[in-house]
Design an enzyme around this catalytic site. Structure first.
Site, PDB file in Angstrom:
ATOM      1  N   CYS A 115       0.811  -1.224   0.000  1.00 42.14           N
ATOM      2  CA  CYS A 115       0.000   0.000   0.000  1.00 42.14           C
ATOM      3  C   CYS A 115       0.844   1.273   0.000  1.00 42.14           C
ATOM      4  CB  CYS A 115      -0.928   0.017   1.198  1.00 42.14           C
ATOM      5  SG  CYS A 115      -1.941  -1.442   1.301  1.00 42.14           S
ATOM      6  N   HIS A 255      -3.627   6.969   3.082  1.00 42.09           N
ATOM      7  CA  HIS A 255      -3.999   5.630   2.629  1.00 42.09           C
ATOM      8  C   HIS A 255      -5.349   5.285   3.253  1.00 42.09           C
ATOM      9  CE1 HIS A 255      -4.025   1.556   1.510  1.00 42.09           C
ATOM     10  NE2 HIS A 255      -3.648   1.054   2.673  1.00 42.09           N
ATOM     11  N   ASN A 285     -10.135  -0.733   0.979  1.00 38.75           N
ATOM     12  CA  ASN A 285      -8.678  -0.608   0.862  1.00 38.75           C
ATOM     13  C   ASN A 285      -8.261  -1.110  -0.522  1.00 38.75           C
ATOM     14  OD1 ASN A 285      -5.910  -0.885   0.949  1.00 38.75           O
ATOM     15  ND2 ASN A 285      -5.862  -1.808   2.987  1.00 38.75           N
TER      16      ASN A 285
HETATM   17  N1  ACO Z   1     -17.321  -9.636  11.024  1.00 40.27           N
HETATM   18  C1  ACO Z   1     -17.645  -9.920  12.296  1.00 40.27           C
HETATM   19  N2  ACO Z   1     -16.718 -10.226  13.231  1.00 40.27           N
HETATM   20  C2  ACO Z   1     -15.435 -10.237  12.848  1.00 40.27           C
HETATM   21  C3  ACO Z   1     -15.029  -9.951  11.527  1.00 40.27           C
HETATM   22  C4  ACO Z   1     -16.055  -9.659  10.600  1.00 40.27           C
HETATM   23  N3  ACO Z   1     -15.786  -9.376   9.326  1.00 40.27           N
HETATM   24  N4  ACO Z   1     -13.703 -10.028  11.449  1.00 40.27           N
HETATM   25  C5  ACO Z   1     -13.261 -10.340  12.670  1.00 40.27           C
HETATM   26  N5  ACO Z   1     -14.306 -10.472  13.517  1.00 40.27           N
HETATM   27  C6  ACO Z   1     -14.293 -10.813  14.930  1.00 40.27           C
HETATM   28  C7  ACO Z   1     -12.993 -11.442  15.336  1.00 40.27           C
HETATM   29  O1  ACO Z   1     -13.024 -12.843  15.084  1.00 40.27           O
HETATM   30  C8  ACO Z   1     -12.944 -11.119  16.807  1.00 40.27           C
HETATM   31  O2  ACO Z   1     -13.755 -12.021  17.505  1.00 40.27           O
HETATM   32  P1  ACO Z   1     -13.239 -12.691  18.885  1.00 40.27           P
HETATM   33  O3  ACO Z   1     -13.040 -11.521  19.806  1.00 40.27           O
HETATM   34  O4  ACO Z   1     -14.345 -13.595  19.241  1.00 40.27           O
HETATM   35  O5  ACO Z   1     -11.952 -13.362  18.511  1.00 40.27           O
HETATM   36  C9  ACO Z   1     -13.630  -9.767  16.900  1.00 40.27           C
HETATM   37  O6  ACO Z   1     -14.377  -9.622  15.693  1.00 40.27           O
HETATM   38  C10 ACO Z   1     -12.661  -8.613  17.014  1.00 40.27           C
HETATM   39  O7  ACO Z   1     -11.661  -8.766  16.047  1.00 40.27           O
HETATM   40  P2  ACO Z   1     -10.428  -7.823  16.007  1.00 40.27           P
HETATM   41  O8  ACO Z   1      -9.424  -8.397  15.071  1.00 40.27           O
HETATM   42  O9  ACO Z   1     -10.018  -7.467  17.381  1.00 40.27           O
HETATM   43  O10 ACO Z   1     -11.085  -6.526  15.354  1.00 40.27           O
HETATM   44  P3  ACO Z   1     -10.409  -5.137  15.152  1.00 40.27           P
HETATM   45  O11 ACO Z   1     -11.142  -4.117  15.890  1.00 40.27           O
HETATM   46  O12 ACO Z   1      -8.907  -5.184  15.298  1.00 40.27           O
HETATM   47  O13 ACO Z   1     -10.718  -4.883  13.596  1.00 40.27           O
HETATM   48  C11 ACO Z   1      -9.627  -4.954  11.477  1.00 40.27           C
HETATM   49  C12 ACO Z   1     -10.187  -5.753  12.632  1.00 40.27           C
HETATM   50  C13 ACO Z   1     -10.731  -4.159  10.852  1.00 40.27           C
HETATM   51  C14 ACO Z   1      -9.024  -5.895  10.460  1.00 40.27           C
HETATM   52  C15 ACO Z   1      -8.544  -3.990  12.018  1.00 40.27           C
HETATM   53  O14 ACO Z   1      -7.654  -4.689  12.843  1.00 40.27           O
HETATM   54  C16 ACO Z   1      -7.766  -3.299  10.915  1.00 40.27           C
HETATM   55  O15 ACO Z   1      -8.301  -2.496  10.187  1.00 40.27           O
HETATM   56  N6  ACO Z   1      -6.455  -3.550  10.860  1.00 40.27           N
HETATM   57  C17 ACO Z   1      -5.589  -2.903   9.876  1.00 40.27           C
HETATM   58  C18 ACO Z   1      -5.720  -3.651   8.611  1.00 40.27           C
HETATM   59  C19 ACO Z   1      -5.070  -2.935   7.483  1.00 40.27           C
HETATM   60  O16 ACO Z   1      -5.044  -1.740   7.414  1.00 40.27           O
HETATM   61  N7  ACO Z   1      -4.572  -3.725   6.550  1.00 40.27           N
HETATM   62  C20 ACO Z   1      -4.107  -3.259   5.321  1.00 40.27           C
HETATM   63  C21 ACO Z   1      -2.685  -2.917   5.320  1.00 40.27           C
HETATM   64  S1  ACO Z   1      -2.287  -2.235   3.809  1.00 40.27           S
HETATM   65  C22 ACO Z   1      -1.688  -3.385   2.693  1.00 40.27           C
HETATM   66  O17 ACO Z   1      -0.507  -3.501   2.525  1.00 40.27           O
HETATM   67  C23 ACO Z   1      -2.675  -4.235   1.899  1.00 40.27           C
END
Ligand code: ACO
Length: 328
Positions: A115, A255, A285
């Site tokens: 990214c 981003h 994204n």
């Molecule tokens: N729907 C419902 N529940 C979900 C989902 C979903 N789609 N995905 C995960 N959960 C659940 C998880 O299993 C977890 O459940 P548990 O507590 O029973 O284990 C709970 O929701 C919380 O999950 P977290 O991972 O703690 O959620 P978080 O608030 O961290 O959000 C997210 C997750 C959105 C992925 C966030 O961490 C994020 O945006 N991270 C950055 C990702 C990013 O920017 N990536 C791109 C990088 S750029 C590149 O190079 C491509």
């Protein structure tokens, strides 16, 4: 940086027509519109048609950027395509694009920085122009992430979309153009976000496909923490190098990974929302395409004015990050 002024003289973007909404995803994995919107700010994303590869998306964005710059394809000396989803391992997507555009005089190569790729590309092209080696460079961020997304994995399938954004770089009048670049990498975090299958360490095989190793895998929580930290530090460094303060920023072009990451950047920079381009709700994204799509859309909507001080900042797999200050 030396005295030569290099800036962006044309922009363009393209997103595929097909929309994948949160309601569509509710039918594919155990998730909800409410969860996705609260945690990410994403409502829908675009998905490429089956016959569209990255160079096809890049082609549409590039044509617009070249026309917007008032140039013809033959005027382009260099093409850089930042992507993690090239059409093929080789030839490079940039070379495939060179042929499609008829940019016969252009050197062309791909750049892999996930990214952060577009900012890496801007820095690279800008230096080629300031040394006098080239006059006009086309920098494109283009990705078809839907091809490497596992639509049975709710952790990643809700985040990504497809698209392309392009910028033409060239000389600009004094007082305008790029003021600073910050590029960074930390390979110790490589496993937090990666696609292993098909590379020389894990060649494609029946087993690698059965194990789903041809899909992107991510530790979202750790990437989130890294992103918040680095958006802040890279922004500050880019401003310092440019000799500017937070209050000097007219427009932040971040981003578009997650609205919470963008909000955190806005808080740290003490900026109001109207000084930030936000389209994560509509496109999700789009990896390397995210910043150039945001920029081109803002330009199209008349949100960027001559003399405005823009701050680009992004992060991605690698781990990598980048930031840049540009006077429009
Ligand atoms: N729907 C419902 N529940 C979900 C989902 C979903 N789609 N995905 C995960 N959960 C659940 C998880 O299993 C977890 O459940 P548990 O507590 O029973 O284990 C709970 O929701 C919380 O999950 P977290 O991972 O703690 O959620 P978080 O608030 O961290 O959000 C997210 C997750 C959105 C992925 C966030 O961490 C994020 O945006 N991270 C950055 C990702 C990013 O920017 N990536 C791109 C990088 S750029 C590149 O190079 C491509």
């Amino acid at each position: 940086m030396n005295d030569t002024q290099v800036g962006i003289i044309g922009t363009g973007f393209y997103v595929p027509d097909k929309v994948l909404s949160n309601q569509d995803l509710e039918k594919m994995v155990e998730t909800s519109d409410e969860w996705i919107v609260t945690r990410t700010g994403i409502k829908e994303r675009r998905i490429a048609a089956a016959d569209q590869a990255t160079s096809d998306l890049a082609f549409e964005a590039a044509k617009k950027a070249i026309a917007n710059a008032g140039l013809a394809a033959e005027d382009i000396d260099l093409i850089i395509v930042a992507t993690v989803t090239p059409d093929k391992f080789f030839p490079a997507t940039a070379v495939i694009l060179q042929e499609k555009l008829g940019a016969r005089k252009a050197a062309a190569f791909d750049l892999s920085a996930a990214c952060s790729g577009f900012i890496y590309g801007l820095a690279t092209a800008s230096n080629f122009i300031s040394t006098g080696m080239y006059r006009h460079a086309l920098v494109i961020g283009a990705d078809v992430l839907s091809r490497i997304t596992d639509y049975t994995d709710r952790n990643t399938s809700i985040l990504f979309g497809d698209g392309a954004g392009a910028a033409v770089l060239g000389r600009v009048p004094k007082g305008r153009g790029f003021r600073s670049f910050v590029l960074g990498a930390d390979g110790s975090g490589g496993e937090l976000l990666q696609l292993e299958g098909g590379g020389s360490r894990c060649p494609s095989s029946v087993e690698s496909v059965q194990q789903g190793r041809h899909y992107l895998r991510m530790n979202g929580k750790e990437v989130f923490k890294f992103a918040v930290r680095v958006m802040d530090s890279a922004s500050e460094e880019a401003l310092r190098k440019a000799g500017l303060e937070k209050t000097d920023i007219d427009l932040l072009v971040p981003h578009q990974a997650n609205i919470r990451i963008i909000q955190s950047a806005l808080e740290r920079l003490e900026l109001s929302k109207d000084k930030c381009v936000i389209n994560v709700d509509r496109y999700g994204n789009v990896s390397a395409a995210s910043i150039p799509i945001a920029l081109a859309e803002a330009v199209e909507q008349g949100k960027v004015h001559e003399g405005d001080r823009l701050l680009f900042v992004g992060f991605g797999g690698g781990l990598t990050w980048g930031a840049s200050v540009l006077v429009w």
